[in-house]
Design a protein around this motif. Structure first.
Motif, mmCIF file in Angstrom:
data_model
loop_
_atom_site.group_PDB
_atom_site.id
_atom_site.type_symbol
_atom_site.label_atom_id
_atom_site.label_comp_id
_atom_site.label_asym_id
_atom_site.label_seq_id
_atom_site.Cartn_x
_atom_site.Cartn_y
_atom_site.Cartn_z
ATOM 1 N N GLY A 120 44.270 46.340 39.197
ATOM 2 C CA GLY A 120 43.503 45.565 38.040
ATOM 3 C C GLY A 120 44.129 45.808 36.224
ATOM 4 O O GLY A 120 44.637 45.218 35.056
ATOM 5 N N ARG B 262 48.343 45.840 34.482
ATOM 6 C CA ARG B 262 49.489 45.289 34.384
ATOM 7 C C ARG B 262 50.519 46.909 33.710
ATOM 8 O O ARG B 262 50.372 47.567 32.666
ATOM 9 N N ALA C 72 45.294 45.465 30.742
ATOM 10 C CA ALA C 72 44.398 44.677 31.675
ATOM 11 C C ALA C 72 44.518 43.867 32.624
ATOM 12 O O ALA C 72 45.195 43.048 31.454
ATOM 13 N N LEU C 73 44.576 43.512 33.620
ATOM 14 C CA LEU C 73 45.197 41.860 34.260
ATOM 15 C C LEU C 73 43.853 41.478 34.837
ATOM 16 O O LEU C 73 43.889 39.894 34.779
ATOM 17 N N ARG C 74 42.668 41.352 34.613
ATOM 18 C CA ARG C 74 41.435 40.705 34.556
ATOM 19 C C ARG C 74 40.308 42.082 33.640
ATOM 20 O O ARG C 74 40.233 42.701 33.050
ATOM 21 N N GLU C 75 38.962 41.168 33.454
ATOM 22 C CA GLU C 75 37.924 42.233 33.103
ATOM 23 C C GLU C 75 37.175 42.499 33.455
ATOM 24 O O GLU C 75 37.043 43.063 35.024
ATOM 25 N N PRO D 269 41.364 41.150 29.660
ATOM 26 C CA PRO D 269 43.344 40.887 30.314
ATOM 27 C C PRO D 269 44.005 40.799 28.702
ATOM 28 O O PRO D 269 43.473 40.026 27.996
ATOM 29 N N GLY D 270 45.296 41.492 29.342
ATOM 30 C CA GLY D 270 45.886 41.815 27.804
ATOM 31 C C GLY D 270 45.573 42.717 27.304
ATOM 32 O O GLY D 270 46.654 43.181 26.087
#
Length: 309
Positions: free
Chosen positions: A115, A117, A53-56, A84-85
């Motif tokens: 949203g 990666r 994830a790149l965002r919540e 994220p992550g």
């Protein structure tokens, strides 16, 4: 009355100092900071290894959100919350923003990969993350996120004899200060045995000499700070970089604001300010100009090649 010692060219002095890198040493990543990589550092696998994830938001299968809208909410209960992550749960390929879910119903569609990666997006397996000769800095601790726990570095061992002023400069070049078994000795007020070159044709530089101390190559430096730093820049720093397998400092072009006069037969080091004029004593040094022994200097306005101090 004995004759004065022969003034050896700078190149002859450099040839007597170390030119080959020291053997690599494997250190944990956190202990390798401020040391020089011995080999290219490559990604152990695709980075990231799986979509993250790149965002919540809510991890979803994007295909299930098609047709959703504020006036056509689409029930989609049981979605997993991600930050994220965090790796996406199996079967999901997008992150729905927090405001796009209300009472278990999706209020807007998301596209595949939104949203997120994707796996391998940062680097493919085997991609070079850092080149050989790179001086590891605190920001390189981020490499731990790639699963890199230890690295091969070159750590020159430097002994200081009366040259403690240079300790910080030695460490800044990726070396360590030691008492025994050095790769190179930097000495002030000590006489190398044997003394191989008692005088070197540099300015500043009266008192510079090359020999051996503690069984290692030794550079005898003048006590006067300006001349000591000139010896560091002209001889000691290049030797340390050779030991560490590190490239010379980057070079750039600068236009001289004043004429530089230099005697034939001496390699002269001139400290320049940001304006291209010689820096005054205790002034800020923006660049270093090395005038070769075969030149009488440069006229004002000449564009010359300089290096960072």
């Amino acid at each position: 009355m004995s004759a004065p010692p022969r003034l050896a060219p700078l190149e002859e002095a450099r040839a007597l100092l170390p030119t080959a890198p020291v053997a690599p040493r494997r250190l944990p990543l956190d202990r390798a900071i401020d040391h020089v990589l011995a080999a290219p550092l490559r990604a152990p696998g695709p980075l990231p290894p799986a979509p993250v994830a790149l965002r919540e938001g809510w991890a979803v299968a994007s295909a299930l959100t098609e047709g959703a809208g504020p006036y056509a909410p689409l029930p989609l209960p049981g979605l997993a919350w991600v930050v994220p992550g965090e790796a996406l749960p199996p079967g999901t390929d997008a992150v729905l923003p927090p405001f796009a879910l209300e009472d278990g119903a999706v209020l807007e569609p998301v596209a595949p990969g939104e949203g997120v990666r994707l796996a391998g997006e940062l680097a493919a397996a085997g991609a070079e993350l850092r080149p050989a000769g790179h001086l590891l800095a605190p920001a390189d601790l981020l490499l731990a996120a790639a699963g890199i726990a230890a690295v091969e570095v070159r750590v020159p061992r430097i002994a200081l004899r009366g040259a403690g002023l240079l300790a910080a400069l030695v460490r800044a070049e990726g070396a360590e200060v030691v008492e025994a078994a050095p790769d190179l000795v930097l000495a002030v007020g000590a006489t190398p045995d044997p003394l191989l070159l008692p005088a070197i044709a540099t300015r500043p530089g009266e008192g510079l000499a090359v020999g051996r101390l503690d069984g290692a190559p030794a550079l005898l430096l003048p006590a006067e700070p300006e001349a000591m730093l000139a010896g560091w820049w002209l001889l000691a720093r290049p030797a340390l970089r050779a030991l560490a397998g590190r490239a010379p400092p980057p070079r750039q072009r600068m236009r001289l604001a004043r004429k530089i006069a230099s005697p034939i037969g001496f390699t002269e080091l001139v400290a320049l300010g940001a304006d291209g004029a010689p820096a005054p004593p205790l002034g800020l040094v923006a660049a270093l100009l090395t005038v070769p022994a075969g030149r009488e200097g440069y006229e004002a306005g000449t564009e010359v090649e300089v290096e960072a101090p």
